[in-house]
Design a protein around this motif. Structure first.
Motif, PDB file in Angstrom:
ATOM      1  N   VAL A  80      -0.460   6.316   1.084  1.00  0.00           N
ATOM      2  CA  VAL A  80      -0.821   6.371   2.515  1.00  0.00           C
ATOM      3  C   VAL A  80      -1.056   5.028   2.978  1.00  0.00           C
ATOM      4  CG1 VAL A  80      -2.505   7.370   3.866  1.00  0.00           C
ATOM      5  CG2 VAL A  80      -1.777   8.651   2.025  1.00  0.00           C
ATOM      6  N   ILE A  81      -0.335   4.877   4.037  1.00  0.00           N
ATOM      7  CA  ILE A  81      -0.617   3.592   4.983  1.00  0.00           C
ATOM      8  C   ILE A  81      -1.708   3.997   5.881  1.00  0.00           C
ATOM      9  CG2 ILE A  81       0.325   1.757   6.076  1.00  0.00           C
ATOM     10  CD1 ILE A  81       1.518   1.996   3.557  1.00  0.00           C
ATOM     11  N   ALA A  82      -2.864   3.056   5.816  1.00  0.00           N
ATOM     12  CA  ALA A  82      -3.793   3.116   6.783  1.00  0.00           C
ATOM     13  C   ALA A  82      -3.435   3.218   8.339  1.00  0.00           C
ATOM     14  CB  ALA A  82      -4.934   2.153   6.446  1.00  0.00           C
ATOM     15  N   ASP A  83      -3.671   4.170   9.107  1.00  0.00           N
ATOM     16  CA  ASP A  83      -3.368   3.942  10.412  1.00  0.00           C
ATOM     17  C   ASP A  83      -4.382   4.059  11.479  1.00  0.00           C
ATOM     18  OD1 ASP A  83      -3.866   6.456  10.242  1.00  0.00           O
ATOM     19  OD2 ASP A  83      -2.019   7.719  10.790  1.00  0.00           O
ATOM     20  N   ASP A  84      -5.659   3.973  10.689  1.00  0.00           N
ATOM     21  CA  ASP A  84      -6.804   3.585  11.560  1.00  0.00           C
ATOM     22  C   ASP A  84      -7.800   3.154  10.639  1.00  0.00           C
ATOM     23  OD1 ASP A  84      -8.098   5.963  10.439  1.00  0.00           O
ATOM     24  OD2 ASP A  84      -7.584   7.256  11.916  1.00  0.00           O
ATOM     25  N   VAL A  85      -9.130   3.228  11.002  1.00  0.00           N
ATOM     26  CA  VAL A  85     -10.136   2.521   9.848  1.00  0.00           C
ATOM     27  C   VAL A  85     -10.853   3.390   9.176  1.00  0.00           C
ATOM     28  CG1 VAL A  85     -10.201   0.264  11.501  1.00  0.00           C
ATOM     29  CG2 VAL A  85     -11.692   2.435  12.087  1.00  0.00           C
ATOM     30  N   ASN A  86     -10.465   4.684   9.020  1.00  0.00           N
ATOM     31  CA  ASN A  86     -11.294   5.525   8.347  1.00  0.00           C
ATOM     32  C   ASN A  86     -10.639   6.005   7.076  1.00  0.00           C
ATOM     33  OD1 ASN A  86     -13.320   6.247  10.292  1.00  0.00           O
ATOM     34  ND2 ASN A  86     -11.803   6.952  11.730  1.00  0.00           N
ATOM     35  N   TYR A  87     -10.294   5.137   6.419  1.00  0.00           N
ATOM     36  CA  TYR A  87      -9.816   5.170   5.046  1.00  0.00           C
ATOM     37  C   TYR A  87     -10.745   4.655   3.911  1.00  0.00           C
ATOM     38  CZ  TYR A  87      -5.431   7.147   6.952  1.00  0.00           C
ATOM     39  OH  TYR A  87      -4.606   7.974   7.674  1.00  0.00           O
ATOM     40  N   PRO A  88     -11.545   5.487   3.116  1.00  0.00           N
ATOM     41  CA  PRO A  88     -12.493   4.814   2.485  1.00  0.00           C
ATOM     42  C   PRO A  88     -12.054   4.602   0.895  1.00  0.00           C
ATOM     43  CG  PRO A  88     -12.989   7.187   2.516  1.00  0.00           C
ATOM     44  CD  PRO A  88     -11.727   6.774   3.528  1.00  0.00           C
ATOM     45  N   ASP A  89     -11.792   3.385   0.446  1.00  0.00           N
ATOM     46  CA  ASP A  89     -11.586   3.072  -1.012  1.00  0.00           C
ATOM     47  C   ASP A  89     -12.557   3.461  -1.822  1.00  0.00           C
ATOM     48  OD1 ASP A  89     -10.536   1.685  -3.129  1.00  0.00           O
ATOM     49  OD2 ASP A  89     -11.502  -0.312  -2.460  1.00  0.00           O
ATOM     50  N   ARG A  90     -12.566   4.041  -2.871  1.00  0.00           N
ATOM     51  CA  ARG A  90     -13.537   4.627  -3.681  1.00  0.00           C
ATOM     52  C   ARG A  90     -13.862   3.448  -4.760  1.00  0.00           C
ATOM     53  NH1 ARG A  90     -15.829   6.740  -0.163  1.00  0.00           N
ATOM     54  NH2 ARG A  90     -15.075   8.632   0.421  1.00  0.00           N
ATOM     55  N   ILE A  91     -12.984   2.338  -4.895  1.00  0.00           N
ATOM     56  CA  ILE A  91     -13.295   1.307  -5.710  1.00  0.00           C
ATOM     57  C   ILE A  91     -14.206   0.026  -5.204  1.00  0.00           C
ATOM     58  CG2 ILE A  91     -12.175  -0.937  -7.186  1.00  0.00           C
ATOM     59  CD1 ILE A  91      -9.882   1.251  -7.428  1.00  0.00           C
ATOM     60  N   GLY A  92     -13.721  -0.360  -4.203  1.00  0.00           N
ATOM     61  CA  GLY A  92     -14.561  -1.289  -3.459  1.00  0.00           C
ATOM     62  C   GLY A  92     -15.500  -0.890  -2.606  1.00  0.00           C
ATOM     63  N   MET A  93     -15.585   0.337  -2.216  1.00  0.00           N
ATOM     64  CA  MET A  93     -16.440   1.171  -1.347  1.00  0.00           C
ATOM     65  C   MET A  93     -16.372   0.560   0.139  1.00  0.00           C
ATOM     66  SD  MET A  93     -17.742   3.623  -3.421  1.00  0.00           S
ATOM     67  CE  MET A  93     -19.323   4.187  -2.530  1.00  0.00           C
ATOM     68  N   CYS A  94     -15.258   0.458   0.614  1.00  0.00           N
ATOM     69  CA  CYS A  94     -15.188   0.001   2.012  1.00  0.00           C
ATOM     70  C   CYS A  94     -14.079   0.541   2.635  1.00  0.00           C
ATOM     71  CB  CYS A  94     -14.849  -1.663   1.722  1.00  0.00           C
ATOM     72  SG  CYS A  94     -13.307  -2.075   0.937  1.00  0.00           S
ATOM     73  N   GLU A  95     -14.042   0.599   3.907  1.00  0.00           N
ATOM     74  CA  GLU A  95     -12.752   1.102   4.742  1.00  0.00           C
ATOM     75  C   GLU A  95     -11.661   0.041   4.529  1.00  0.00           C
ATOM     76  OE1 GLU A  95     -13.111   3.953   6.124  1.00  0.00           O
ATOM     77  OE2 GLU A  95     -15.318   4.156   6.381  1.00  0.00           O
ATOM     78  N   VAL A  96     -10.455   0.445   4.393  1.00  0.00           N
ATOM     79  CA  VAL A  96      -9.295  -0.427   4.094  1.00  0.00           C
ATOM     80  C   VAL A  96      -8.903  -0.938   5.510  1.00  0.00           C
ATOM     81  CG1 VAL A  96      -8.659   0.525   2.049  1.00  0.00           C
ATOM     82  CG2 VAL A  96      -7.502   1.161   4.058  1.00  0.00           C
ATOM     83  N   ALA A  97      -8.029  -2.077   5.788  1.00  0.00           N
ATOM     84  CA  ALA A  97      -7.484  -2.451   7.012  1.00  0.00           C
ATOM     85  C   ALA A  97      -6.446  -1.679   7.318  1.00  0.00           C
ATOM     86  CB  ALA A  97      -7.147  -3.950   6.941  1.00  0.00           C
TER      87      ALA A  97
END
Length: 154
Positions: free
Chosen positions: A32-49
């Protein structure tokens, strides 16, 4: 009460990083390519760019021999390397969501649960860990049920 929140290790996912889509499908995963800021990475625990790639896949989040064995869909940032591991800090991906917290004992049985806004998570963690039999807590996004992270006593 001190607590520690950790993201997932990237090791179980590394073999998927960079695979073509048809190979990912064999693992029930998609890119999936993040098309907004609501994609939470479960490794770094951050929203991806926006524009970054993630893998959406199923993860065994509760690998216990109990009725509470559980899996759920998660996002992992493709090529993530740094695992979130902090004491007494709540990552923004938890802070900004409605959470379902589930406390488990050593046998993997639920012994307490709360639904709480991420802005109020510390109080819920303290209440759940006030039960001396609570070995750890899992956080899930309450709306979609996705596994968010593990909380341990520090």
């Amino acid at each position: 009460m001190d607590f520690r929140i950790t993201g997932l290790s990237p090791e179980p996912f590394r073999h998927l990083f960079g695979l073509p889509d048809h190979e990912l499908a064999k693992h029930r995963a998609i890119r999936v390519i993040a098309d907004d800021v609501n994609y939470p990475d479960r490794i770094g625990m951050c929203e991806v760019a926006i524009g970054d790639s993630l893998l959406l896949l199923n993860h065994v989040c509760q690998p216990v021999e109990s009725p509470y064995y559980a899996t759920h869909a998660i996002y992992v940032h493709e090529h993530a390397t740094e695992v979130y591991d902090r004491t007494n800090e709540v990552p923004s991906v938890m802070r900004s969501r409605l959470l379902s917290l589930r406390a488990y004992n050593e046998k993997g049985m639920i012994i307490g649960a709360e639904v709480v806004q991420g802005t109020e998570v510390e109080g819920a963690i303290e209440r759940l860990f006030s039960n001396e039999n609570a070995a750890y807590i899992h956080a899930h996004n309450a709306a979609r049920g996705c596994y968010s992270g593990r909380i341990d006593r520090a």
